[in-house]
Scaffold this motif. Structure first.
Motif, mmCIF file in Angstrom:
data_model
loop_
_atom_site.group_PDB
_atom_site.id
_atom_site.type_symbol
_atom_site.label_atom_id
_atom_site.label_comp_id
_atom_site.label_asym_id
_atom_site.label_seq_id
_atom_site.Cartn_x
_atom_site.Cartn_y
_atom_site.Cartn_z
ATOM 1 N N THR A 245 0.834 -1.190 0.000
ATOM 2 C CA THR A 245 0.000 0.000 0.000
ATOM 3 C C THR A 245 0.871 1.242 0.000
ATOM 4 O OG1 THR A 245 -1.715 -1.138 1.167
ATOM 5 C CG2 THR A 245 -1.744 1.246 1.312
ATOM 6 N N ASP A 246 0.557 2.128 -0.921
ATOM 7 C CA ASP A 246 1.254 3.423 -0.964
ATOM 8 C C ASP A 246 0.173 4.478 -0.820
ATOM 9 O OD1 ASP A 246 2.343 5.799 -1.635
ATOM 10 O OD2 ASP A 246 3.101 5.180 -3.593
ATOM 11 N N PRO A 247 0.133 5.181 0.319
ATOM 12 C CA PRO A 247 -0.960 6.118 0.556
ATOM 13 C C PRO A 247 -1.073 7.182 -0.533
ATOM 14 C CG PRO A 247 0.421 5.855 2.507
ATOM 15 C CD PRO A 247 1.112 5.151 1.399
ATOM 16 N N GLY A 248 0.015 7.422 -1.270
ATOM 17 C CA GLY A 248 -0.045 8.467 -2.298
ATOM 18 C C GLY A 248 -0.318 7.912 -3.677
ATOM 19 N N ASP A 249 -0.758 6.667 -3.779
ATOM 20 C CA ASP A 249 -0.865 6.063 -5.110
ATOM 21 C C ASP A 249 -2.162 6.391 -5.837
ATOM 22 O OD1 ASP A 249 -2.776 4.498 -3.926
ATOM 23 O OD2 ASP A 249 -1.713 2.609 -4.152
ATOM 24 N N GLY A 250 -3.059 7.086 -5.171
ATOM 25 C CA GLY A 250 -4.290 7.491 -5.840
ATOM 26 C C GLY A 250 -5.300 6.375 -5.947
ATOM 27 N N ILE A 251 -4.973 5.161 -5.523
ATOM 28 C CA ILE A 251 -5.932 4.060 -5.629
ATOM 29 C C ILE A 251 -6.901 4.120 -4.462
ATOM 30 C CG2 ILE A 251 -6.246 1.549 -5.643
ATOM 31 C CD1 ILE A 251 -3.510 1.307 -6.897
ATOM 32 N N SER A 252 -6.351 4.210 -3.270
ATOM 33 C CA SER A 252 -7.221 4.246 -2.103
ATOM 34 C C SER A 252 -6.422 4.747 -0.923
ATOM 35 C CB SER A 252 -7.728 2.848 -1.797
ATOM 36 O OG SER A 252 -6.675 2.096 -1.233
ATOM 37 N N ASN A 253 -7.099 5.021 0.156
ATOM 38 C CA ASN A 253 -6.371 5.391 1.361
ATOM 39 C C ASN A 253 -6.321 4.206 2.319
ATOM 40 O OD1 ASN A 253 -8.951 5.295 2.111
ATOM 41 N ND2 ASN A 253 -9.185 7.474 2.597
ATOM 42 N N PHE A 254 -6.495 3.036 1.749
ATOM 43 C CA PHE A 254 -6.430 1.820 2.540
ATOM 44 C C PHE A 254 -5.060 1.727 3.208
ATOM 45 C CE2 PHE A 254 -5.171 -2.673 2.751
ATOM 46 C CZ PHE A 254 -6.136 -3.127 3.625
ATOM 47 N N ALA A 255 -5.055 1.547 4.522
ATOM 48 C CA ALA A 255 -3.770 1.593 5.225
ATOM 49 C C ALA A 255 -3.581 0.338 6.052
ATOM 50 C CB ALA A 255 -3.700 2.835 6.103
ATOM 51 N N GLY A 256 -3.597 -0.788 5.423
ATOM 52 C CA GLY A 256 -3.407 -2.019 6.183
ATOM 53 C C GLY A 256 -2.371 -2.890 5.530
ATOM 54 N N GLU A 257 -2.768 -4.142 5.277
ATOM 55 C CA GLU A 257 -1.844 -5.061 4.622
ATOM 56 C C GLU A 257 -1.689 -4.678 3.149
ATOM 57 O OE1 GLU A 257 -2.963 -9.295 5.860
ATOM 58 O OE2 GLU A 257 -4.635 -8.112 6.579
ATOM 59 N N ASP A 258 -0.918 -5.473 2.429
ATOM 60 C CA ASP A 258 -0.779 -5.226 0.990
ATOM 61 C C ASP A 258 -2.159 -5.250 0.322
ATOM 62 O OD1 ASP A 258 1.904 -5.296 1.371
ATOM 63 O OD2 ASP A 258 2.204 -7.266 0.438
ATOM 64 N N GLN A 259 -2.265 -4.512 -0.775
ATOM 65 C CA GLN A 259 -3.522 -4.572 -1.527
ATOM 66 C C GLN A 259 -3.528 -5.842 -2.385
ATOM 67 O OE1 GLN A 259 -4.736 -0.391 -2.984
ATOM 68 N NE2 GLN A 259 -2.523 -0.432 -2.844
ATOM 69 N N VAL A 260 -4.664 -6.473 -2.474
ATOM 70 C CA VAL A 260 -4.763 -7.702 -3.268
ATOM 71 C C VAL A 260 -5.220 -7.316 -4.675
ATOM 72 C CG1 VAL A 260 -5.875 -9.956 -3.479
ATOM 73 C CG2 VAL A 260 -5.393 -9.006 -1.211
ATOM 74 N N ILE A 261 -4.457 -7.724 -5.676
ATOM 75 C CA ILE A 261 -4.824 -7.437 -7.065
ATOM 76 C C ILE A 261 -5.754 -8.542 -7.558
ATOM 77 C CG2 ILE A 261 -3.971 -7.085 -9.420
ATOM 78 C CD1 ILE A 261 -2.804 -5.009 -7.630
ATOM 79 N N LEU A 262 -6.966 -8.160 -7.874
ATOM 80 C CA LEU A 262 -7.955 -9.153 -8.314
ATOM 81 C C LEU A 262 -8.423 -8.792 -9.731
ATOM 82 C CD1 LEU A 262 -8.967 -11.556 -6.722
ATOM 83 C CD2 LEU A 262 -10.954 -10.243 -6.032
ATOM 84 N N ALA A 263 -7.535 -8.175 -10.480
ATOM 85 C CA ALA A 263 -7.935 -7.681 -11.797
ATOM 86 C C ALA A 263 -6.772 -7.776 -12.776
ATOM 87 C CB ALA A 263 -8.390 -6.230 -11.679
ATOM 88 N N SER A 264 -6.085 -8.918 -12.759
ATOM 89 C CA SER A 264 -4.951 -9.081 -13.666
ATOM 90 C C SER A 264 -5.179 -10.318 -14.527
ATOM 91 C CB SER A 264 -3.676 -9.259 -12.846
ATOM 92 O OG SER A 264 -2.629 -9.705 -13.671
ATOM 93 N N ASN A 265 -4.608 -10.298 -15.724
ATOM 94 C CA ASN A 265 -4.688 -11.483 -16.590
ATOM 95 C C ASN A 265 -3.461 -12.385 -16.425
ATOM 96 O OD1 ASN A 265 -7.119 -10.592 -17.710
ATOM 97 N ND2 ASN A 265 -6.017 -9.289 -19.151
ATOM 98 N N ASN A 266 -2.631 -12.024 -15.463
ATOM 99 C CA ASN A 266 -1.442 -12.810 -15.152
ATOM 100 C C ASN A 266 -1.895 -14.002 -14.299
ATOM 101 O OD1 ASN A 266 1.183 -13.547 -14.286
ATOM 102 N ND2 ASN A 266 1.275 -11.878 -12.801
ATOM 103 N N TYR A 267 -2.796 -14.804 -14.879
ATOM 104 C CA TYR A 267 -3.569 -15.785 -14.118
ATOM 105 C C TYR A 267 -2.737 -16.757 -13.285
ATOM 106 C CZ TYR A 267 -7.222 -14.251 -17.371
ATOM 107 O OH TYR A 267 -8.097 -13.506 -18.115
ATOM 108 N N LEU A 268 -1.587 -17.158 -13.826
ATOM 109 C CA LEU A 268 -0.787 -18.146 -13.098
ATOM 110 C C LEU A 268 0.224 -17.471 -12.170
ATOM 111 C CD1 LEU A 268 -0.254 -20.822 -15.902
ATOM 112 C CD2 LEU A 268 -1.856 -20.907 -13.979
ATOM 113 N N GLY A 269 0.195 -16.135 -12.155
ATOM 114 C CA GLY A 269 1.110 -15.408 -11.264
ATOM 115 C C GLY A 269 2.566 -15.597 -11.654
ATOM 116 N N LEU A 270 2.830 -15.720 -12.952
ATOM 117 C CA LEU A 270 4.201 -16.021 -13.383
ATOM 118 C C LEU A 270 5.013 -14.788 -13.777
ATOM 119 C CD1 LEU A 270 3.559 -19.298 -15.422
ATOM 120 C CD2 LEU A 270 4.619 -19.068 -13.163
ATOM 121 N N ALA A 271 4.388 -13.593 -13.750
ATOM 122 C CA ALA A 271 5.121 -12.414 -14.237
ATOM 123 C C ALA A 271 6.267 -12.021 -13.303
ATOM 124 C CB ALA A 271 4.172 -11.232 -14.431
ATOM 125 N N ASP A 272 6.181 -12.434 -12.049
ATOM 126 C CA ASP A 272 7.329 -12.177 -11.168
ATOM 127 C C ASP A 272 7.934 -13.489 -10.664
ATOM 128 O OD1 ASP A 272 5.240 -12.852 -9.532
ATOM 129 O OD2 ASP A 272 5.600 -11.280 -8.053
#
Ligand code: PMP
Length: 419
Positions: free
Chosen positions: A52-79
């Motif tokens: 979470t980066d409070p200045g990222d413009g996505i949200s002011n969510f201030a807890g754990e990492d944000q979960v990305i639920l909108a990627s086509n990297n379905y198998l999670g292999l990009a990293d």
């Protein structure tokens, strides 16, 4: 001074009756609620979570990492380490760019190795890689130059553009409806008796990206065969996921009945680029006649190497199994809460309907640390705005729990679920 002169000239252009009025066009889009902004890098979603980066413009969510639920990297292999190592080795050993069209000096052993593996996976004679799935679709359809194309109404934009470029008579049939396809073919047959050498092409996505449903491919092949048409299937959202990585055509055992299998390297294969798999003659023809192949620089070698490694991992199976487990958990959880979840694939579109409600829902999810923005018109028809839930194999048990909790809370906050 020079800057002043430039400004005056620009102003004149802006005010000219013959200008392109780009500002006005953008404003009109804005007023209709259709203007989009490029998303901040954090949302590019190579990962299944971002800090979470409070200045990222996505949200002011201030807890754990944000979960990305909108990627086509379905198998999670990009990293994934192996995929990254393969890309890095190709960059070092072959170069960061191909430097020229494959037909000139841009052809490398890395491209050939990927194409061999794609053909083996698809059980076809050959495969050919393009610089994107978009380029593969427009180049292939235009190079086939069919007289008549039958195209599913929800086909991807790159198929639509390919039909336009081919300058073919294009008949759009009702979504995923093989009977409607058969009827359209019969009508066309009656209206203008098919000449001896008239070529007909049926083209469809296999998994549809916004509805998550699957085309009835066997019935489509039946209809095509009754009328002597070829079938082309875009497996962008299925490559790497079904049937040991081969996609739906392989899963349903239709390899001999689908003449053109196409897809992208940019989704489950975590890279960039597109491919076509089929007969030797098809690939040789495309390598000569597909303008997006001939007149475009070869796929970057690191992208080819990354896709090859990702394909190998996908075929090992463990990642696919993890993805299907995550999909099942999420689908069951959302169903239980009373959401209307569309689709029958790894894509779980949660129907909302009203576009502003969907936007509010997406924002509320973001406040709970879940990145899954609303999909609204013009991407989907009016009244069918939705949250497109795209899980990844790398989502942890805890992250799935967090997603479900967030859907529970945000659905009520946005008025999608009853209080
Ligand atoms: N076909 C389909 C069905 C797609 O969803 C996409 C990507 N959104 C493409 C083709 C284009 O692929 P690429 O992103 O590799 O250009």
């Amino acid at each position: 001074t020079v800057p002043e002169t430039t400004e005056t000239v620009e102003d004149d252009h802006q005010n000219s009756a013959h200008g392109f009025a780009l500002r006005e066009r953008l404003d009109a889009r804005e007023q209709r609620g259709l203007r989009r902004d490029l998303a901040p890098t954090e949302r590019v979603a190579a990962r299944s979570r971002v800090a979470t980066d409070p200045g990222d413009g996505i949200s002011n969510f201030a807890g754990e990492d944000q979960v990305i639920l909108a990627s086509n990297n379905y198998l999670g292999l990009a990293d994934n380490d192996r995929v990254q190592q393969a890309a890095a080795a190709a960059a070092r050993e072959v170069g960061t760019g191909a430097g020229a069209s494959r037909l000139v000096t841009g052809d490398t052993p890395v491209h050939r190795a990927l194409e061999r593996n794609l053909a083996r996976t698809k059980d076809t004679e050959r495969a050919l890689v393009f610089s994107s799935g978009y380029a593969a679709n427009v180049g292939t359809i235009a190079a086939l130059a069919p007289d008549v194309i039958f195209s599913d109404e929800l086909n991807h934009a790159s198929i639509v553009d390919g039909c336009r470029l081919a300058c073919a008579e294009t008949m759009v049939y009702d979504h995923a409806d093989a009977d409607a396809l058969g009827a359209a073919m019969a009508r066309r047959d009656e209206q203008a008796r098919k000449g001896e050498d008239e070529s007909w092409l049926v083209v469809t996505d296999s998994v549809f990206s916004m509805d998550g449903d699957v085309a009835p491919l066997a019935a489509i092949c039946d209809a095509a065969e009754r009328h002597g048409a070829w079938v082309m299937v875009d497996e962008a959202h299925a490559t790497g996921l079904y049937a040991d990585g081969a996609g739906i055509v392989g899963h349903e055992g239709l390899g001999d009945r689908v003449q053109v299998q196409l897809g992208t390297l940019s989704k489950a294969l975590a890279s960039q680029g597109g491919y076509v798999a089929g007969s030797e003659a098809l690939v040789e023809h495309l390598a000569n006649a597909a303008r997006s192949f001939v007149f475009s620089t070869g796929l970057a070698p690191p992208a080819a190497a990354a896709a090859r490694e990702a394909l190998a991992i996908a075929r090992e199976g463990e990642r696919r199994e993890r993805l299907w487990n995550v999909v099942e958990r999420l689908r069951d959880g959302l169903d239980e809460m009373g959401y209307r979840v569309l689709g029958e694939s790894q894509i779980l579109p949660v129907l909302v309907g009203n576009r502003s409600k969907a936007v509010a829902f997406g924002e509320s999810l973001a406040e709970h640390g879940i990145v899954a923005p609303a999909i609204r018109p013009p991407t989907v028809p009016e009244g069918t705005s939705r949250i497109r839930v795209a899980p990844m194999a790398t989502h942890t048990e805890r992250e799935i729990e967090r997603c479900l909790e967030a859907f529970h809370e945000a659905g009520r906050a946005a008025g999608v679920l009853d209080e």
